[in-house]
Design a protein around this motif. Structure first.
Motif, mmCIF file in Angstrom:
data_model
loop_
_atom_site.group_PDB
_atom_site.id
_atom_site.type_symbol
_atom_site.label_atom_id
_atom_site.label_comp_id
_atom_site.label_asym_id
_atom_site.label_seq_id
_atom_site.Cartn_x
_atom_site.Cartn_y
_atom_site.Cartn_z
ATOM 1 N N GLY A 83 0.661 -1.217 -0.038
ATOM 2 C CA GLY A 83 0.064 -0.133 0.093
ATOM 3 C C GLY A 83 0.806 1.445 -0.020
ATOM 4 O O GLY A 83 1.946 1.309 0.011
ATOM 5 N N TYR A 84 0.292 2.415 -0.179
ATOM 6 C CA TYR A 84 0.996 3.700 -0.291
ATOM 7 C C TYR A 84 -0.106 4.802 0.068
ATOM 8 O O TYR A 84 -1.314 4.597 0.384
ATOM 9 N N GLY A 85 0.388 5.925 0.844
ATOM 10 C CA GLY A 85 -0.555 7.115 1.057
ATOM 11 C C GLY A 85 -0.625 8.193 0.280
ATOM 12 O O GLY A 85 0.449 8.814 -0.008
ATOM 13 N N ALA A 86 -1.723 8.456 -0.366
ATOM 14 C CA ALA A 86 -1.791 9.687 -1.297
ATOM 15 C C ALA A 86 -2.428 10.810 -0.228
ATOM 16 O O ALA A 86 -3.508 10.536 0.364
ATOM 17 N N TYR A 87 -1.801 11.962 -0.452
ATOM 18 C CA TYR A 87 -2.201 13.091 0.463
ATOM 19 C C TYR A 87 -2.345 14.198 -0.474
ATOM 20 O O TYR A 87 -1.435 14.168 -1.397
ATOM 21 N N GLY A 88 -3.222 15.200 -0.212
ATOM 22 C CA GLY A 88 -3.141 16.571 -0.983
ATOM 23 C C GLY A 88 -4.590 17.118 -0.690
ATOM 24 O O GLY A 88 -5.525 16.344 -0.466
ATOM 25 N N PRO A 89 -5.007 18.255 -1.312
ATOM 26 C CA PRO A 89 -6.404 18.777 -1.432
ATOM 27 C C PRO A 89 -6.996 17.933 -2.368
ATOM 28 O O PRO A 89 -6.597 17.703 -3.510
ATOM 29 N N LEU A 90 -8.349 17.499 -1.970
ATOM 30 C CA LEU A 90 -9.225 16.480 -2.792
ATOM 31 C C LEU A 90 -9.336 17.318 -4.198
ATOM 32 O O LEU A 90 -9.077 16.525 -5.258
ATOM 33 N N GLU A 91 -9.501 18.464 -4.301
ATOM 34 C CA GLU A 91 -9.773 19.010 -5.853
ATOM 35 C C GLU A 91 -8.458 18.949 -6.629
ATOM 36 O O GLU A 91 -8.943 19.220 -7.960
ATOM 37 N N VAL A 92 -7.507 18.496 -6.118
ATOM 38 C CA VAL A 92 -6.212 18.681 -7.014
ATOM 39 C C VAL A 92 -5.858 17.467 -7.600
ATOM 40 O O VAL A 92 -5.022 17.198 -8.767
ATOM 41 N N PHE A 93 -6.477 16.487 -7.076
ATOM 42 C CA PHE A 93 -6.361 14.974 -7.606
ATOM 43 C C PHE A 93 -6.892 14.836 -8.904
ATOM 44 O O PHE A 93 -7.988 14.932 -9.080
ATOM 45 N N THR A 94 -6.259 13.965 -9.908
ATOM 46 C CA THR A 94 -6.747 13.605 -10.866
ATOM 47 C C THR A 94 -7.608 12.349 -10.571
ATOM 48 O O THR A 94 -7.362 11.698 -9.484
ATOM 49 N N ARG A 95 -8.479 11.890 -11.455
ATOM 50 C CA ARG A 95 -9.357 10.601 -11.079
ATOM 51 C C ARG A 95 -8.699 9.434 -11.120
ATOM 52 O O ARG A 95 -8.766 8.466 -10.330
ATOM 53 N N GLU A 96 -7.410 9.440 -12.058
ATOM 54 C CA GLU A 96 -6.682 8.569 -12.268
ATOM 55 C C GLU A 96 -6.047 8.390 -10.858
ATOM 56 O O GLU A 96 -5.879 7.104 -10.485
ATOM 57 N N LYS A 97 -5.509 9.437 -10.359
ATOM 58 C CA LYS A 97 -4.837 9.089 -8.851
ATOM 59 C C LYS A 97 -5.724 8.626 -7.616
ATOM 60 O O LYS A 97 -5.547 7.892 -6.702
ATOM 61 N N ILE A 98 -7.005 9.218 -7.882
ATOM 62 C CA ILE A 98 -8.150 8.766 -6.894
ATOM 63 C C ILE A 98 -8.248 7.159 -7.114
ATOM 64 O O ILE A 98 -8.117 6.467 -6.181
ATOM 65 N N ILE A 99 -8.315 6.807 -8.417
ATOM 66 C CA ILE A 99 -8.784 5.361 -8.675
ATOM 67 C C ILE A 99 -7.569 4.585 -8.072
ATOM 68 O O ILE A 99 -7.566 3.228 -7.414
ATOM 69 N N ARG A 100 -6.309 5.012 -8.353
ATOM 70 C CA ARG A 100 -5.068 4.333 -7.978
ATOM 71 C C ARG A 100 -4.832 4.010 -6.742
ATOM 72 O O ARG A 100 -4.508 3.035 -5.975
ATOM 73 N N GLN A 101 -5.331 5.088 -5.697
ATOM 74 C CA GLN A 101 -5.083 4.967 -4.319
ATOM 75 C C GLN A 101 -6.185 3.876 -3.825
ATOM 76 O O GLN A 101 -5.548 3.133 -2.822
ATOM 77 N N PHE A 102 -7.244 3.978 -4.294
ATOM 78 C CA PHE A 102 -8.362 2.801 -3.845
ATOM 79 C C PHE A 102 -8.059 1.371 -4.298
ATOM 80 O O PHE A 102 -8.127 0.422 -3.913
ATOM 81 N N ASN A 103 -7.735 1.385 -5.665
ATOM 82 C CA ASN A 103 -6.934 0.202 -6.152
ATOM 83 C C ASN A 103 -5.958 -0.631 -5.485
ATOM 84 O O ASN A 103 -6.144 -1.825 -5.336
ATOM 85 N N THR A 104 -5.235 0.145 -5.167
ATOM 86 C CA THR A 104 -3.853 -0.274 -4.510
ATOM 87 C C THR A 104 -4.167 -0.806 -2.944
ATOM 88 O O THR A 104 -4.169 -2.041 -2.555
ATOM 89 N N ASN A 105 -4.828 -0.017 -2.322
ATOM 90 C CA ASN A 105 -5.025 -0.149 -0.863
ATOM 91 C C ASN A 105 -6.151 -0.922 -0.413
ATOM 92 O O ASN A 105 -6.449 -1.488 0.673
ATOM 93 N N VAL A 106 -7.301 -0.851 -1.250
ATOM 94 C CA VAL A 106 -8.514 -1.557 -1.081
ATOM 95 C C VAL A 106 -8.909 -2.536 -1.960
ATOM 96 O O VAL A 106 -8.942 -4.026 -1.552
ATOM 97 N N ILE A 107 -8.831 -2.475 -3.380
ATOM 98 C CA ILE A 107 -9.372 -3.371 -4.382
ATOM 99 C C ILE A 107 -8.370 -4.477 -4.521
ATOM 100 O O ILE A 107 -8.473 -5.478 -4.280
ATOM 101 N N GLY A 108 -6.839 -4.186 -4.420
ATOM 102 C CA GLY A 108 -5.897 -4.937 -4.347
ATOM 103 C C GLY A 108 -6.049 -5.953 -3.260
ATOM 104 O O GLY A 108 -5.771 -7.288 -3.320
ATOM 105 N N LEU A 109 -6.067 -5.454 -2.221
ATOM 106 C CA LEU A 109 -6.296 -6.202 -0.778
ATOM 107 C C LEU A 109 -7.594 -7.169 -1.055
ATOM 108 O O LEU A 109 -7.531 -8.236 -0.678
#
Length: 272
Positions: A83-109
């Motif tokens: 897993g890894y940790g994505a931090y930052g203001p929500l509005e600056v994240f691309t949808r790709e980065k949002i999906i990658r965070q949950f795919n890695t930490n949640v869907i992957g698990l």
């Protein structure tokens, strides 16, 4: 017969420390990682299988599980550590980065766990250990994605314990505080847009807080010790806290209650 553990994210940090600890205690270890060709330490140890596993690649997951069962005959413990940790203001994240965070930490698990459940169900035994974090029980500013993913791990694990407990499988959650691994380096993915002035002061305070936390970080081997306890204590205990800072912070939240604890955190960051 030796017991066997499969570990995701075993190339560094908590995963590598856990692999070395279990191997030293006579276990077979399936140490999985995205780039096994780069491993130079674990592949020197006896009874360790280095296997390619990327939690974003379903085929690599099943291949690693099958290889481990083929070599060692049985898997007794699964450690979902990658897993890894994505931090930052929500509005600056691309949808790709949002999906990658949950795919890695949640869907992957979930995918790794699904791949091994038929094996555990057939054997009517097994332990699933999920590395969460104090980030699954409390939050920091700009952690909507990371904390959201770890809160999900907490809920997944607790709910899963009911359905798999009926055929002899246990679920455990590890909740470390700040750990002296590379989390604050390559495992911390900070996104920011400095042109949005409203966020910059608070981002500075967040980074200062994180730096202080990691100055007092516990070792990865400490977390490995807690994981070993969870795998071998023979209890139905669900949650294991790792690190003195984690014990203090989670203890404070429990004692103060949600509203008072969150108010104190806001005061610390100058929000109230």
């Amino acid at each position: 017969m030796k017991k066997t553990i499969l570990i995701t994210g075993a190339s560094s940090g908590i995963g590598k420390a856990t692999a070395k600890l279990f191997q030293s205690n006579g276990w077979n270890v399936i140490a999985t990682m995205r780039n096994p060709e780069n491993e130079t330490e674990l592949n020197q140890l006896e009874n360790v299988l280095i296997a390619k596993l990327d939690v974003l690649d379903e085929s690599s997951i099943q291949t690693a599980v099958d290889a481990g069962i083929s070599l060692f005959g049985k898997i007794d413990v699964l450690l979902n550590n990658a897993g890894y940790g994505a931090y930052g203001p929500l509005e600056v994240f691309t949808r790709e980065k949002i999906i990658r965070q949950f795919n890695t930490n949640v869907i992957g698990l979930l995918d790794v766990t699904k791949s091994i459940l038929p094996h555990f169900r057939k054997n009517k035994s097994g332990i699933i250990i999920n590395v969460s974090s104090i980030a699954g029980k409390m939050t920091l500013p700009f952690g909507a994605l990371y904390h959201g993913s770890k809160f999900a791990v907490e809920g997944i694990s607790e709910a899963l314990s009911f359905e798999v407990g009926q055929f002899g499988v246990k679920v455990k959650i590890i909740e470390p505080g700040a750990i002296a691994t590379d989390f604050s380096g390559r495992s911390l993915d900070l996104s920011n847009d400095e042109t949005i002035a409203e966020y910059q002061e608070l981002i500075g305070k967040l980074l200062a807080t994180v730096n202080v936390m990691f100055e007092q970080a516990s070792s990865a081997s400490l977390v490995a010790d807690v994981i070993y306890e969870a795998a071998t204590d023979g209890t139905d205990k669900l949650r294991y806290t790792a690190g003195e800072d984690a014990k203090v912070l989670l203890g404070n939240r429990h004692q103060l209650g949600d509203d008072a604890f969150i108010h104190e955190m806001k005061k610390q960051f100058g929000i109230v």
